[in-house]
Design an enzyme around this catalytic site. Structure first.
Site, PDB file in Angstrom:
ATOM      1  N   HIS A  12       0.831  -1.208   0.000  1.00  0.00           N
ATOM      2  CA  HIS A  12       0.000   0.000   0.000  1.00  0.00           C
ATOM      3  C   HIS A  12       0.863   1.256   0.000  1.00  0.00           C
ATOM      4  O   HIS A  12       1.696   1.440   0.903  1.00  0.00           O
ATOM      5  CB  HIS A  12      -0.896  -0.026   1.239  1.00  0.00           C
ATOM      6  CG  HIS A  12      -1.907   1.063   1.287  1.00  0.00           C
ATOM      7  ND1 HIS A  12      -2.195   1.757   2.435  1.00  0.00           N
ATOM      8  CD2 HIS A  12      -2.726   1.570   0.328  1.00  0.00           C
ATOM      9  CE1 HIS A  12      -3.142   2.647   2.186  1.00  0.00           C
ATOM     10  NE2 HIS A  12      -3.480   2.551   0.913  1.00  0.00           N
ATOM     11  N   ARG A  13       0.679   2.104  -1.007  1.00  0.00           N
ATOM     12  CA  ARG A  13       1.496   3.309  -1.196  1.00  0.00           C
ATOM     13  C   ARG A  13       2.980   2.939  -1.119  1.00  0.00           C
ATOM     14  O   ARG A  13       3.790   3.662  -0.526  1.00  0.00           O
ATOM     15  CB  ARG A  13       1.138   4.396  -0.175  1.00  0.00           C
ATOM     16  CG  ARG A  13      -0.360   4.709  -0.166  1.00  0.00           C
ATOM     17  CD  ARG A  13      -0.749   5.801   0.824  1.00  0.00           C
ATOM     18  NE  ARG A  13      -2.157   5.690   1.170  1.00  0.00           N
ATOM     19  CZ  ARG A  13      -2.782   6.379   2.097  1.00  0.00           C
ATOM     20  NH1 ARG A  13      -2.118   7.287   2.784  1.00  0.00           N
ATOM     21  NH2 ARG A  13      -4.061   6.202   2.357  1.00  0.00           N
ATOM     22  N   HIS A  54      -1.189  10.990  -2.299  1.00  0.00           N
ATOM     23  CA  HIS A  54      -2.523  10.531  -1.897  1.00  0.00           C
ATOM     24  C   HIS A  54      -3.523  11.677  -1.752  1.00  0.00           C
ATOM     25  O   HIS A  54      -4.615  11.636  -2.318  1.00  0.00           O
ATOM     26  CB  HIS A  54      -2.431   9.751  -0.587  1.00  0.00           C
ATOM     27  CG  HIS A  54      -3.739   9.221  -0.111  1.00  0.00           C
ATOM     28  ND1 HIS A  54      -4.611   9.971   0.655  1.00  0.00           N
ATOM     29  CD2 HIS A  54      -4.351   8.037  -0.324  1.00  0.00           C
ATOM     30  CE1 HIS A  54      -5.696   9.258   0.909  1.00  0.00           C
ATOM     31  NE2 HIS A  54      -5.573   8.079   0.324  1.00  0.00           N
ATOM     32  N   GLU A 106      -3.870   4.044  -8.618  1.00  0.00           N
ATOM     33  CA  GLU A 106      -5.194   4.537  -8.197  1.00  0.00           C
ATOM     34  C   GLU A 106      -5.364   5.978  -8.661  1.00  0.00           C
ATOM     35  O   GLU A 106      -4.570   6.859  -8.316  1.00  0.00           O
ATOM     36  CB  GLU A 106      -5.358   4.441  -6.673  1.00  0.00           C
ATOM     37  CG  GLU A 106      -6.769   4.898  -6.282  1.00  0.00           C
ATOM     38  CD  GLU A 106      -7.029   4.927  -4.799  1.00  0.00           C
ATOM     39  OE1 GLU A 106      -6.280   4.337  -4.007  1.00  0.00           O
ATOM     40  OE2 GLU A 106      -8.031   5.588  -4.439  1.00  0.00           O
ATOM     41  N   ASP A 226       0.006  -2.110   4.408  1.00  0.00           N
ATOM     42  CA  ASP A 226       1.145  -1.215   4.631  1.00  0.00           C
ATOM     43  C   ASP A 226       2.406  -2.031   4.926  1.00  0.00           C
ATOM     44  O   ASP A 226       3.520  -1.515   4.839  1.00  0.00           O
ATOM     45  CB  ASP A 226       0.874  -0.312   5.845  1.00  0.00           C
ATOM     46  CG  ASP A 226      -0.337   0.585   5.660  1.00  0.00           C
ATOM     47  OD1 ASP A 226      -0.740   0.833   4.505  1.00  0.00           O
ATOM     48  OD2 ASP A 226      -0.890   1.032   6.694  1.00  0.00           O
TER      49      ASP A 226
HETATM   50  O1  G3P Z   1      -6.307   0.667  -3.048  1.00  0.00           O
HETATM   51  C1  G3P Z   1      -6.581   0.590  -1.701  1.00  0.00           C
HETATM   52  C2  G3P Z   1      -6.442   1.935  -1.019  1.00  0.00           C
HETATM   53  O2  G3P Z   1      -5.316   2.601  -1.507  1.00  0.00           O
HETATM   54  C3  G3P Z   1      -7.651   2.803  -1.207  1.00  0.00           C
HETATM   55  O3  G3P Z   1      -7.708   3.819  -0.272  1.00  0.00           O
HETATM   56  O4  G3P Z   1      -7.310   6.048   0.626  1.00  0.00           O
HETATM   57  O5  G3P Z   1      -5.503   4.376   0.769  1.00  0.00           O
HETATM   58  O6  G3P Z   1      -6.092   5.392  -1.414  1.00  0.00           O
HETATM   59  P1  G3P Z   1      -6.607   4.956  -0.075  1.00  0.00           P
HETATM   60 MG    MG Z   2      -4.757   4.382  -2.744  1.00  0.00          MG
END
Ligand code: G3P
Ligand code: MG
Length: 231
Positions: A12-13, A54, A106, A226
């Protein structure tokens, strides 16, 4: 019983638990941890480049202030995104990654559809990347519709927190590859429904051993974390 199929580990990120989110350090960490895919968020800055960030604004993740859409790339590059890291462009992340793992892009900001479709097509044309390396997701399903129109080869993933009643129809209409759902809203029944309809199911964002264990028991296809090394 845990299902035996291979679960895709999605950082994630990057690997947000180990390095400043959405920075090259974070994507390097995810690569070190040999994730199958890492996720990142994109938006356009004032000078027109796709940057990996983000939030709408830079306050939370940098030492600067203001909206990314009001700042040029040169201005954004002056900011410290944590531990001396800079906000990267999508192109910089793709150069670093060079087809070594999948990338879940995303779409966060407005007007990101065309430039993202363009970067994917160019990357594939250059030869290191394939369409199979890319997955484009968004909570804004209209953006995904645009992507689908721009390039039918791009894999698409609608994101939701809660599952709308017509979610299967939405996924079918987009010819989605996967559906991405907040972990707490997945259960045995809806995971199986999506999979039977031909969609992979990804859960986000699971960090604890108990959350990850529960999702494995449900037989999801991908887990966004994460701490992707915990999956
Ligand atoms: O793709 C899952 C997640 O990244 C979506 O929420 O807010 O972390 O971009 P957010
Ligand atoms: Mg995201």
């Amino acid at each position: 019983m845990e299902k035996s199929h291979k679960i895709l580990r999605v950082g994630h990120r990057g690997a947000k638990g180990y390095a400043p989110e959405n920075t090259l350090a974070s994507f390097r960490k995810a690569l070190e941890q040999r994730v199958e895919i890492f996720e990142l968020d994109v938006r356009l800055c004032r000078s027109g480049e796709l940057v990996v960030l983000h939030d709408d604004t830079v306050e939370r993740t940098t030492d600067g202030s203001g909206a990314a859409a009001d700042l040029t790339l040169a201005q954004l590059k002056k900011l410290d995104a944590g531990h001396g890291e800079k906000i990267p462009t999508l192109e910089e992340v793709l150069e670093l990654t060079a087809g070594k793992c999948g990338v879940n892009i995303e779409l966060k900001g407005e007007a990101t559809e065309k430039p993202v479709a363009g970067i994917i097509a160019r990357s594939v044309a250059e030869g290191v990347w394939t369409y199979g390396h890319f997955l484009v997701s968004s909570f804004d399903h209209e953006k995904l519709r645009q992507i689908r129109e721009l390039d039918p080869r791009i894999r698409i993933a609608p994101l939701v927190v809660e599952i709308p009643k017509d979610f299967l129809d939405i996924a079918r209409g987009l010819r989605a590859w996967s559906v991405h759902v907040a972990k707490e809203n997945l259960n045995q029944e809806n995971v199986q429904d999506f999979q039977r309809a031909g969609f992979k199911v990804f859960a986000y964002t699971a960090n604890s051993a108990s959350e990850i264990g529960r999702l494995k028991t449900l037989g999801v296809d991908g887990i966004v974390s994460d701490y992707p090394d915990r999956i």
